[in-house]
Scaffold this motif. Structure first.
Motif, PDB file in Angstrom:
ATOM      1  N   VAL A  70       0.069  14.302  93.452  1.00 17.02           N
ATOM      2  CA  VAL A  70       0.120  14.059  92.003  1.00 17.02           C
ATOM      3  C   VAL A  70      -1.103  14.660  91.317  1.00 17.02           C
ATOM      4  CG1 VAL A  70       0.094  12.272  90.215  1.00 17.02           C
ATOM      5  CG2 VAL A  70       1.491  11.954  92.278  1.00 17.02           C
ATOM      6  N   ALA A  71      -2.273  14.462  91.922  1.00 19.32           N
ATOM      7  CA  ALA A  71      -3.519  14.962  91.335  1.00 19.32           C
ATOM      8  C   ALA A  71      -3.548  16.489  91.303  1.00 19.32           C
ATOM      9  CB  ALA A  71      -4.707  14.435  92.133  1.00 19.32           C
ATOM     10  N   THR A  72      -3.035  17.126  92.359  1.00 17.27           N
ATOM     11  CA  THR A  72      -2.987  18.592  92.404  1.00 17.27           C
ATOM     12  C   THR A  72      -2.081  19.130  91.305  1.00 17.27           C
ATOM     13  OG1 THR A  72      -3.437  18.676  94.777  1.00 17.27           O
ATOM     14  CG2 THR A  72      -2.327  20.587  93.815  1.00 17.27           C
ATOM     15  N   SER A 129     -15.097   5.187  87.914  1.00 16.78           N
ATOM     16  CA  SER A 129     -14.500   6.516  87.689  1.00 16.78           C
ATOM     17  C   SER A 129     -14.716   7.082  86.283  1.00 16.78           C
ATOM     18  CB  SER A 129     -13.002   6.480  88.024  1.00 16.78           C
ATOM     19  OG  SER A 129     -12.314   5.566  87.193  1.00 16.78           O
ATOM     20  N   PRO A 130     -14.835   6.262  85.227  1.00 12.95           N
ATOM     21  CA  PRO A 130     -15.100   6.843  83.899  1.00 12.95           C
ATOM     22  C   PRO A 130     -16.395   7.642  83.821  1.00 12.95           C
ATOM     23  CG  PRO A 130     -14.269   4.605  83.653  1.00 12.95           C
ATOM     24  CD  PRO A 130     -14.516   4.810  85.109  1.00 12.95           C
ATOM     25  N   GLY A 305     -10.036  15.895  84.853  1.00 22.01           N
ATOM     26  CA  GLY A 305      -8.925  15.642  85.763  1.00 22.01           C
ATOM     27  C   GLY A 305      -9.378  14.950  87.033  1.00 22.01           C
ATOM     28  N   ASP A 306     -10.535  15.361  87.541  1.00 21.48           N
ATOM     29  CA  ASP A 306     -11.120  14.704  88.722  1.00 21.48           C
ATOM     30  C   ASP A 306     -11.296  13.208  88.503  1.00 21.48           C
ATOM     31  OD1 ASP A 306     -11.381  16.703  90.577  1.00 21.48           O
ATOM     32  OD2 ASP A 306     -13.541  16.479  90.792  1.00 21.48           O
ATOM     33  N   GLY A 307     -11.899  12.858  87.360  1.00 19.65           N
ATOM     34  CA  GLY A 307     -12.153  11.453  87.064  1.00 19.65           C
ATOM     35  C   GLY A 307     -10.878  10.655  86.898  1.00 19.65           C
ATOM     36  N   ILE A 308      -9.914  11.208  86.160  1.00 16.83           N
ATOM     37  CA  ILE A 308      -8.640  10.514  85.946  1.00 16.83           C
ATOM     38  C   ILE A 308      -7.860  10.400  87.252  1.00 16.83           C
ATOM     39  CG2 ILE A 308      -6.379  10.756  84.834  1.00 16.83           C
ATOM     40  CD1 ILE A 308      -7.886  11.784  82.363  1.00 16.83           C
ATOM     41  N   ASN A 309      -7.890  11.449  88.061  1.00 20.54           N
ATOM     42  CA  ASN A 309      -7.195  11.409  89.352  1.00 20.54           C
ATOM     43  C   ASN A 309      -7.823  10.385  90.297  1.00 20.54           C
ATOM     44  OD1 ASN A 309      -5.277  13.336  88.668  1.00 20.54           O
ATOM     45  ND2 ASN A 309      -6.555  15.034  89.348  1.00 20.54           N
ATOM     46  N   THR A 318      -5.714   4.209  97.166  1.00 22.11           N
ATOM     47  CA  THR A 318      -6.402   5.150  98.048  1.00 22.11           C
ATOM     48  C   THR A 318      -7.770   5.459  97.460  1.00 22.11           C
ATOM     49  OG1 THR A 318      -6.181   7.185  99.327  1.00 22.11           O
ATOM     50  CG2 THR A 318      -5.464   7.278  97.040  1.00 22.11           C
ATOM     51  N   PHE A 319      -8.479   6.368  98.070  1.00 21.29           N
ATOM     52  CA  PHE A 319      -9.895   6.578  97.774  1.00 21.29           C
ATOM     53  C   PHE A 319     -10.080   7.748  96.797  1.00 21.29           C
ATOM     54  CE2 PHE A 319      -9.082   4.953 102.034  1.00 21.29           C
ATOM     55  CZ  PHE A 319      -9.662   3.701 101.916  1.00 21.29           C
ATOM     56  N   PRO A 320     -11.249   7.843  96.146  1.00 25.95           N
ATOM     57  CA  PRO A 320     -11.437   8.837  95.085  1.00 25.95           C
ATOM     58  C   PRO A 320     -11.089  10.256  95.511  1.00 25.95           C
ATOM     59  CG  PRO A 320     -13.271   7.302  95.105  1.00 25.95           C
ATOM     60  CD  PRO A 320     -12.442   6.981  96.316  1.00 25.95           C
ATOM     61  N   ASN A 321     -10.571  11.009  94.553  1.00 28.00           N
ATOM     62  CA  ASN A 321     -10.176  12.399  94.771  1.00 28.00           C
ATOM     63  C   ASN A 321     -11.199  13.350  94.179  1.00 28.00           C
ATOM     64  OD1 ASN A 321      -6.812  13.342  95.213  1.00 28.00           O
ATOM     65  ND2 ASN A 321      -7.617  11.348  95.775  1.00 28.00           N
ATOM     66  N   THR A 322     -11.197  14.554  94.696  1.00 25.54           N
ATOM     67  CA  THR A 322     -12.046  15.609  94.147  1.00 25.54           C
ATOM     68  C   THR A 322     -11.418  16.957  94.440  1.00 25.54           C
ATOM     69  OG1 THR A 322     -14.324  16.436  94.039  1.00 25.54           O
ATOM     70  CG2 THR A 322     -13.454  15.948  96.218  1.00 25.54           C
ATOM     71  N   THR A 323     -11.936  17.997  93.804  1.00 31.39           N
ATOM     72  CA  THR A 323     -11.448  19.344  94.086  1.00 31.39           C
ATOM     73  C   THR A 323     -11.845  19.741  95.509  1.00 31.39           C
ATOM     74  OG1 THR A 323     -13.470  20.208  93.076  1.00 31.39           O
ATOM     75  CG2 THR A 323     -11.511  20.116  91.697  1.00 31.39           C
TER      76      THR A 323
END
Length: 465
Positions: A70-72, A129-130, A305-309, A318-323
């Protein structure tokens, strides 16, 4: 010819090109080979470190894949101001791994259940995350505060903090160490870890770029097969898993671990800087601008997008996402920078995520097999931090910042008793090498006057000081 002109000339499919379904699918599979293990590893490591059941571990892995998909899509599609609009793939971040383990263990030590541990981890991540969303609006200012020296120190501390986790897995895992110490690091466990380690090294040093790209996958497969032949893989729990894993918001509830909130916010700040570098590299290898208004919009949108994802990741367990930087190498090797390939990658990740059997297969990997791979991966994180530090000129001021940050950061881990006079809240905040060392680096970078006449340090330690 500039780097960007060279990248454009070598592109087979540029950013807005639409490859045929077959070509897009094949390109997506190559990206998946590079990122799949990286996406699922944090969930596996955290599950093993805090002792989650196979069912919970499998669900976490499934949600890691689902949310990454979804994040991608959000990053590649660019929805309003959210997303970079380039082939930027999102995955579970290693940056937060050590802190998430710390939160889980602190809740467990207080008698908390699996659900309570996860509720605290995800709630703390969601509340912090904000930070990334806010700083996405102030990218130029952030560059002045979080310099390569500061981010390099933090990334190095993250890698060094995780090496203990990797080495514990090499010996057989935290559970074995706690409950059957006589079996920890026995010949069988060390041999399995060595097999994985050797296979990864051999494939990594291959002249074939495809073999290099899949080195970790091949190493894990070799170790997995060897462990299965030795009877160390129990597939019985996998057969009991449900057919489909539904992404249920706040499945484990939500709680906040207040002592870990400041460290979590700091990590989101560091991730912001890392994402800036990853997005710049993706733009460069895609033949897109790395300066100007369009570039800045993509960087700001990608970080937002990183923060919102990452917030979505917390909501969907699940755990935080990043590029992910891995896909930059795939873009270079394949010459495919089309963001429409990202839609295929996203679709495949979501598809894999809703079938728990995929997560189940990964969740029963023996700790020693996983340790053989994570030891290299975590060591690579530390090495990446050193490389970031080396990208800046290290004068006497820089050496002083590094010395104090590493000394305090690692010191609170080696001698935790130094914090015994602190109130429990502050003890929880500063017990992390990442937090203590990272905050020290940021503070010193702000308050120490810059000297332009100092030369890069060289020679002995005495010369540096």
């Amino acid at each position: 010819m500039s780097n960007n002109q060279q990248a454009v000339s070598e592109m087979i499919f540029k950013l807005e090109d639409r490859p045929s379904a077959a070509k897009a699918f094949f390109a997506a599979l190559q990206h998946l080979m590079a990122i799949f293990v990286g996406i699922v590893t944090p969930a596996i490591v955290i599950s093993g470190a805090v002792g989650f059941s196979t069912e919970v571990s499998s669900y976490l892995i499934s949600m890691s894949l689902f949310v990454s998909g979804v994040a991608t899509f959000i990053q590649c599609r660019k929805i309003g101001p959210i997303g970079s609009g380039i082939l930027s793939i999102q995955g579970t971040s290693f940056t937060f791994l050590s802190l998430c383990i710390g939160i889980g263990l602190s809740v467990k030590a207080a008698g908390g259940s699996e659900g309570e541990m996860l509720a605290s981890i995800f709630g703390t991540c969601l509340l912090a995350s904000p930070v990334e969303m806010i700083f996405s609006r102030f990218v130029p200012l952030l560059n002045k505060i979080i310099t390569p020296l500061v981010s390099g120190i933090v990334v190095t501390l993250i890698g060094l903090s995780l090496i203990k986790v990797g080495l514990t897995d090499v010996g057989g895992g935290a559970w074995l160490l706690a409950h059957k110490p006589e079996s920890f690091a026995n010949a069988q466990n060390l041999t399995l870890a060595a097999i994985v380690l050797v296979v990864i090294i051999l494939f990594n040093r291959s002249s074939n770029k495809w073999l290099r790209m899949g080195a970790i996958v091949f190493g894990l497969v070799a170790g997995y097969v060897a462990a299965a032949l030795l009877g160390k893989v129990d597939f019985s729990s996998v057969s009991k898993l449900e057919l489909i894993a539904l992404p249920i918001p706040f499945k484990f509830g939500m709680a906040i671990s207040w002592p870990h909130l400041i460290p979590m916010a700091l990590l989101f700040l560091v991730t912001t800087v890392e994402s800036m570098g990853d997005l710049t590299a993706t733009s460069m290898v895609s033949g897109e601008p790395v300066e100007g208004e369009l570039y800045m919009k993509r960087i700001s949108g990608g970080i937002l997008g990183d923060g919102i994802n990452s917030a979505l990741a917390a909501v969907f367990n699940t755990f935080p996402n990043t590029t992910f930087s891995q896909n930059n190498g795939v873009i270079q090797m394949t010459g495919v920078a089309s963001r429409y390939v990202g839609y295929w990658i996203a679709g495949l990740l979501v598809l894999f995520g809703i079938f728990p059997v995929i997560g189940g297969v990964f969740s029963v990997i023996p700790s020693s097999v996983l340790g053989g791979a994570t030891l290299i991966m975590f060591g690579t994180v530390a090495a990446a931090g050193i490389r970031i530090i080396a990208s800046s000129i290290i004068d006497r001021r820089g050496v002083l910042i590094m010395a104090i940050s590493f000394a305090l950061g690692l010191g609170v881990v080696f001698v935790p008793q130094v914090l015994q006079a602190f109130p429990p809240f502050f003890k929880g905040v500063f017990s992390s090498a990442i937090t203590t060392g990272g905050l020290t680096a940021i503070l010193l970078n702000i308050i120490l006057p810059r000297s332009f006449h100092e030369q890069p340090a060289a020679g002995s330690m005495e010369d540096m000081v």
